[in-house]
Design an enzyme around this catalytic site. Structure first.
Site, PDB file in Angstrom:
ATOM      1  N   ASP A 131       4.685 -13.989  11.861  1.00  0.00           N
ATOM      2  CA  ASP A 131       3.451 -14.537  11.220  1.00  0.00           C
ATOM      3  C   ASP A 131       2.200 -13.253  12.015  1.00  0.00           C
ATOM      4  OD1 ASP A 131       0.817 -15.881  11.836  1.00  0.00           O
ATOM      5  OD2 ASP A 131       1.383 -17.331  13.042  1.00  0.00           O
TER       6      ASP A 131
ATOM      7  N   LYS B  71      -7.114  -0.911  11.659  1.00  0.00           N
ATOM      8  CA  LYS B  71      -6.563  -1.356  10.200  1.00  0.00           C
ATOM      9  C   LYS B  71      -5.208  -0.182  10.349  1.00  0.00           C
ATOM     10  CE  LYS B  71      -6.227  -1.374   5.787  1.00  0.00           C
ATOM     11  NZ  LYS B  71      -5.341  -0.205   4.720  1.00  0.00           N
TER      12      LYS B  71
ATOM     13  N   HIS C 251      -2.627  10.264  -0.980  1.00  0.00           N
ATOM     14  CA  HIS C 251      -2.363   8.892  -1.718  1.00  0.00           C
ATOM     15  C   HIS C 251      -2.364   8.744  -3.536  1.00  0.00           C
ATOM     16  CE1 HIS C 251      -3.154   4.943   0.489  1.00  0.00           C
ATOM     17  NE2 HIS C 251      -4.119   6.197   1.299  1.00  0.00           N
TER      18      HIS C 251
ATOM     19  N   GLU D  76       0.879  -0.951  -0.406  1.00  0.00           N
ATOM     20  CA  GLU D  76      -0.155  -0.095   0.071  1.00  0.00           C
ATOM     21  C   GLU D  76       1.034   1.519   0.307  1.00  0.00           C
ATOM     22  OE1 GLU D  76      -3.503   0.127   2.885  1.00  0.00           O
ATOM     23  OE2 GLU D  76      -3.707   1.859   2.774  1.00  0.00           O
TER      24      GLU D  76
HETATM   25  C1  MEV Z   1      -5.938   2.855   4.930  1.00  0.00           C
HETATM   26  O1  MEV Z   1      -5.141   2.113   4.380  1.00  0.00           O
HETATM   27  C2  MEV Z   1      -5.839   3.711   6.349  1.00  0.00           C
HETATM   28  C3  MEV Z   1      -6.851   4.185   6.916  1.00  0.00           C
HETATM   29  O2  MEV Z   1      -7.878   3.814   6.611  1.00  0.00           O
HETATM   30  C4  MEV Z   1      -6.988   5.046   8.335  1.00  0.00           C
HETATM   31  C5  MEV Z   1      -7.621   5.483   9.803  1.00  0.00           C
HETATM   32  O3  MEV Z   1      -8.876   5.540   8.818  1.00  0.00           O
HETATM   33  O4  MEV Z   1      -7.510   5.453  10.535  1.00  0.00           O
HETATM   34  C6  MEV Z   1      -6.340   5.940   6.416  1.00  0.00           C
END
Ligand code: MEV
Length: 424
Positions: A277, A261, A375, A83
């Site tokens: 892992d 995430k 991004h 990513e």
């Molecule tokens: C994207 O990979 C991760 C985000 O969505 C984390 C977040 O929203 O805090 C930008």
């Protein structure tokens, strides 16, 4: 010799070869280790020994995050992931953290839980007493399975028993607590649990089914804290924005999941780069986010008395330095050398610091300009390449797409055709 620093300004502007040279000098990598990073690290024959039905290997980019200062030590952190923006965000936030002394990390002892499921008991209370009466003997038996672990100061430490109500019966679940030292521990713990099972069955008259490690490693926690200077953050409004973003995330499960995430973007990338892992750490992280509470965020943010931003992170971190892919995979071995870590606990402290940095990178962008601008540049590069751009055409196509805010392959093709037409 100048002091070793991970503060690498303008690193992203260098060529791939120059970057590798700097990292190699920092970590004193051998030619073989450099090759393991920049050429094919894992040979087909090595891969064939690792899993079943091998037909090849799968490559993902390996980058390094700069600027990490953790417990006063400089780290260049290898990160393997697909990513864009993640490595850049980690490096940027680590740079900000340095102003107030960097990250402070700590871990508990590396204790994992092995679960033994005991069923078919006529009297669970009596069975519990019988097992606990033989605790010392059971721990000795567990320890006899792994002389190496004992030699390095680890081993079975304790035995706890939980009652678990299920639709068919009340079961006993024995938790064997094992200090795994520098191993992730699954093999040691599972072997110990399998060894104890028949003894426990005989003692209680019950029937054991499962004997397996738990990835909810609540006794193997890693924590980090850091303070971020308000001016370097962009001012009081940005600090407030991050705290508001955190408050929303902590209170709402839909948001907390995405938030975590983002933390795992950083954590997984280091876990993968070091051959650990990542499914185990992922499972442990998300489960810990709802351990004894409603699912919430793995970090906390607040504005402190000076108006600076203060963050903390805490989660289970079951990673090792001995055994598994960490020892077998040549690229993972080189990544461990880049980190220069001496223990699994030191590695765990780095990993959670990167997770926290990643989280702040996302929150800072989300609470201000949004993440799409950051991004867009890298995404646009991928799109330009997909459209067939090569060499300096890539940047030219990217520039037009970003200025138009139209990052699509069909548009990239049109721009490329136009540019090629002009240069003929
Ligand atoms: C994207 O990979 C991760 C985000 O969505 C984390 C977040 O929203 O805090 C930008």
């Amino acid at each position: 010799m100048p002091e070793k620093t991970s503060k690498l300004s303008g690193f992203y502007k260098l060529s791939l070869e120059e970057r590798l040279k700097i990292v190699s000098e920092f970590a004193e990598l051998t030619d073989e280790e450099k090759d393991a990073i920049s050429k094919q690290g894992l040979s087909l024959s090595q891969a064939d020994l690792m899993i079943e039905n091998v037909i090849g290997t799968m490559q993902i980019p390996l980058g390094v995050a700069a600027n990490f200062l953790i417990n006063g030590k400089d780290y260049i952190v290898p990160m393997a992931l697909e990513e864009p923006s993640v490595v850049a965000a980690a490096s940027n936030i680590a740079k900000l953290a340095r102003i107030k002394g960097g990250f402070k990390a700590e871990t508990t002892e590396p204790v994992m839980i092995g679960q033994i499921q005991l069923t078919g008991l006529s009297d669970v209370v009596e069975a519990k007493e019988k097992i606990l009466a033989r605790k010392k003997e059971l721990l000795e038996l567990a320890n006899a399975q792994d002389p190496m672990l004992i030699k390095f100061g680890g081993g079975a430490r304790d035995l706890e028993i939980r009652e678990v109500e299920t639709p068919s019966e009340k079961m006993l679940v024995v938790h064997l607590l094992v200090d795994c030292r520098d191993a992730m521990g699954a093999n040691a713990v599972n072997t110990m649990a399998e060894t104890l099972a028949p003894v426990i069955e005989k003692e209680t008259g019950g029937k054991v089914y499962l004997r397996i490690i738990s990835n909810l490693a609540v006794h193997r926690l890693a924590r980090a804290t850091a303070v971020f200077d308000k001016d370097a953050m962009g001012g009081a409004d940005v600090v407030k924005g991050v705290v508001k973003a955190y408050e929303f995330s902590a209170a709402d499960q839909f948001r907390a999941t995405t938030y975590n995430k983002g933390i795992m973007n950083g954590i997984d990338a280091v876990v993968i780069a070091t051959g650990n892992d990542f499914r185990a750490t992922e499972a442990g992280a998300h489960s810990y986010a709802s351990y004894g509470r409603k699912y919430t965020t793995l970090t906390k943010w607040r504005e402190n008395e000076d108006g600076d931003l203060e963050g903390s992170i805490e989660l289970p971190m079951a990673v090792g330095l001995v055994g598994g892919a960490t020892k077998v995979h040549p690229t993972a071995r080189a990544c461990v050398k880049i980190l220069g870590v001496k223990s699994a606990s030191e590695l765990a402290g780095i990993i959670v610091s990167v997770g926290m940095a990643q989280n702040l990178g996302a929150l800072k962008a989300l609470a201000t300009e949004g993440i799409q601008r950051g991004h867009m540049g890298l995404h646009a590069r991928n799109v330009a390449v997909m459209a067939g751009a090569t060499g300096d055409m890539i940047d030219k196509v990217v520039k037009v797409m970003v200025s138009e805010k139209k990052v699509r392959v069909d548009r990239a093709k049109e721009i490329l055709e136009g540019l090629e037409g002009n240069s003929q």
